[in-house]
Scaffold this motif. Structure first.
Motif, short mmCIF file in Angstrom:
data_model
loop_
_atom_site.label_atom_id
_atom_site.label_comp_id
_atom_site.label_asym_id
_atom_site.label_seq_id
_atom_site.Cartn_x
_atom_site.Cartn_y
_atom_site.Cartn_z
N ARG A 54 0.85 -1.19 0.00
CA ARG A 54 0.00 0.00 0.00
C ARG A 54 0.89 1.24 0.00
NH1 ARG A 54 -5.16 -1.00 0.67
NH2 ARG A 54 -5.54 1.21 1.12
N LEU A 55 0.31 2.35 -0.53
CA LEU A 55 1.06 3.59 -0.67
C LEU A 55 0.21 4.75 -0.16
CD1 LEU A 55 3.57 5.12 -1.79
CD2 LEU A 55 2.29 5.36 -3.94
N GLU A 96 -4.06 1.60 -7.37
CA GLU A 96 -5.52 1.75 -7.35
C GLU A 96 -5.85 2.82 -6.30
OE1 GLU A 96 -9.58 -0.81 -6.35
OE2 GLU A 96 -7.64 -1.82 -6.59
N VAL A 97 -6.15 4.03 -6.78
CA VAL A 97 -6.39 5.15 -5.88
C VAL A 97 -7.71 4.93 -5.14
CG1 VAL A 97 -6.67 7.65 -5.71
CG2 VAL A 97 -5.11 6.67 -7.41
N SER A 134 -3.80 1.20 -3.08
CA SER A 134 -3.17 -0.10 -3.03
C SER A 134 -2.36 -0.32 -4.30
CB SER A 134 -4.22 -1.21 -2.88
OG SER A 134 -3.64 -2.49 -3.03
N LEU A 135 -1.17 -0.90 -4.13
CA LEU A 135 -0.32 -1.26 -5.26
C LEU A 135 -0.50 -2.70 -5.69
CD1 LEU A 135 2.93 0.63 -4.19
CD2 LEU A 135 1.47 1.18 -6.14
N GLY A 136 -1.49 -3.37 -5.12
CA GLY A 136 -1.81 -4.73 -5.55
C GLY A 136 -1.19 -5.79 -4.67
N VAL A 143 9.99 -5.49 -4.38
CA VAL A 143 9.00 -4.44 -4.60
C VAL A 143 9.69 -3.25 -5.22
CG1 VAL A 143 7.33 -2.91 -3.49
CG2 VAL A 143 7.64 -5.24 -2.63
N PRO A 144 9.28 -2.82 -6.43
CA PRO A 144 9.89 -1.62 -7.03
C PRO A 144 9.45 -0.37 -6.27
CG PRO A 144 8.09 -2.42 -8.39
CD PRO A 144 8.28 -3.44 -7.31
N ALA A 145 10.34 0.59 -6.17
CA ALA A 145 10.00 1.84 -5.50
C ALA A 145 8.94 2.57 -6.31
CB ALA A 145 11.24 2.72 -5.36
#
Length: 420
Positions: A56-57, A82-83, A124-126, A134-136
């Motif tokens: 998550r971001l 996914e915003v 969420s980044l999935g 995990v890529p930045a």
């Protein structure tokens, strides 16, 4: 045409830029409008939460408004984001679209902001596999003169994270971000990156942390007139990462012992070396901190004439983590005398020692004797037996009457007299 001076202020709040006056009907004026370039820099503060199955971001974009109000904020975000929520000052609307093959989030402000303000984007980044790097997440704010920022990575206590393949960014102490990290976010923050250009990149490798486990054991043998009551206590201290199983060995006669362990999912007993049994306790979840296992067993005390059969104390061998100390205590709760026959790789404790006081606080003050197992002991052993106390022959005199006189004063002092 000649340029005229500035007109009066408009009731609509419009500010005149330039005015012209003409002297004939035939006039021509060509107008061309171009956007005024933005002069506000942006600071991006991102929190990347890497869990075992999901990433998550949460990003906060700070816009430092200088000469002209800002009416919209645009930023490129990772394509997989996914915003879920956008927060901005006042009335606003937002949209997430694809532009030039990239994911673009646009925030339209109902009123232009003339003071520094922030926009927060959460999503969420999935899902991910536990072993996948995990890529930045790369974020680029548009319509600004410059961008710099921090990226903080959070992981569960059971994992370590490392930044690899860094480009245009540097690692910094996590404490340097405490001015914007909230108090509840700080304990899980493990890594921080700082960059001064939106063209940064990195890859985060997440690995399970090895648990640091230390423990001590106490074997208490309580001897009654008819039974030997054995209690083995295993106390563990678990740091850095959780554990899901506890391993230890005990003598074979403890196979049917009762196990009391929190979060116990399954117990497995297998054969071990030297005729012992391996106890494998599988736990329901990762366990950190303090953990205690109690093993209880009762045996019949078999007497052979004046003395009982030879008995042995069950001394465990802890195979999970490091063993700091092992203690063995005897407690006589019967009429017979308990005699220690043999002690191998054990040292006796006296009542004046700190270890005795520690054991007394846990087991009570009824201890008969206590021992500590040598640090390098391979096969410690303590054997004992009970010996019947002799009956003392008396003159068989009879007492016809007994009288007791007890006097107590107001201060609590007393005197007593017993007459037979």
């Amino acid at each position: 045409l000649t340029a005229a001076g500035a007109a009066e202020e408009s009731p609509l709040g419009l500010r005149p830029y330039q005015a012209f006056e003409f002297g004939a009907i035939s006039y021509a004026l060509a107008l061309e409008a171009t956007p005024v370039p933005g002069d506000a820099p942006a600071t991006v503060q991102s929190l990347l939460r890497i869990a075992e199955r999901e990433t998550r971001l949460e990003t906060q974009v700070k816009i430092d408004v200088r000469t002209r109000p800002v009416h919209r904020v645009r930023l490129y975000v990772p394509a997989t984001l996914e915003v879920e929520q956008v927060v901005a000052p006042g009335e606003f609307t937002w949209a997430a679209t694809d532009a030039d093959g990239r994911r673009l989030v646009c925030v339209y402000l109902g009123a232009g902001q003339s003071q520094p303000f922030s926009v927060v984007v959460r999503g969420s980044l999935g899902r991910r596999q536990a072993a996948d790097p995990v890529p930045a997440p790369k974020l680029e704010v548009l319509d600004v003169v410059g961008q710099q920022g921090d990226l903080v990575v959070q992981v569960d206590p059971a994992f370590d994270v490392r930044a690899a393949e860094r480009q245009n960014c540097d690692t910094i102490p996590v404490s340097n971000t405490f001015d914007w990290l909230q108090a509840e976010q700080r304990p899980l923050a493990r890594l921080a990156l700082r960059y001064k250009t939106p063209q940064y990149d990195a890859r985060f490798e997440v690995r399970a942390r090895p648990a640091r486990v230390s423990g001590y054991t106490i074997t208490n043998v309580k001897v009654t007139d008819v039974a030997v009551e054995e209690t083995v206590s295993i106390d563990l201290t678990i740091h850095d990462a959780g554990i899901r199983e506890v391993l230890f060995t005990l003598p074979a006669w403890m196979e049917q012992a009762r196990i009391n362990a929190p979060k116990l999912r399954q117990k497995t007993i297998q054969d071990a070396a030297d005729g012992r049994k391996l106890f494998r306790l599988e736990l329901q979840d990762d366990t950190l901190g303090q953990y205690r296992v109690l093993v209880e067993n009762d045996r019949v005390l078999l007497n052979a004439g004046q003395e009982s059969e030879l008995q042995a104390a069950p001394i465990p061998e802890l195979q999970t983590g490091r063993t700091d100390q092992r203690y063995v205590t005897l407690e006589n709760a019967g009429r017979d005398e308990v005699l220690v026959v043999d002690q191998v790789e054990l040292g006796p404790l006296s009542r004046q020692q700190a270890e005795w006081r520690k054991l007394a606080e846990i087991l009570g003050e009824n201890l008969t004797s206590a021992y500590i197992v040598a640090a390098e002991a391979k096969s410690p052993k303590l054997t004992f037996k009970t010996k019947q106390r002799k009956t003392v022959e008396t003159a068989r005199a009879s007492i016809g009457l007994g009288e007791t006189l007890l006097v107590v004063d107001a201060a609590g002092a007393y005197r007593g007299q017993q007459t037979y």
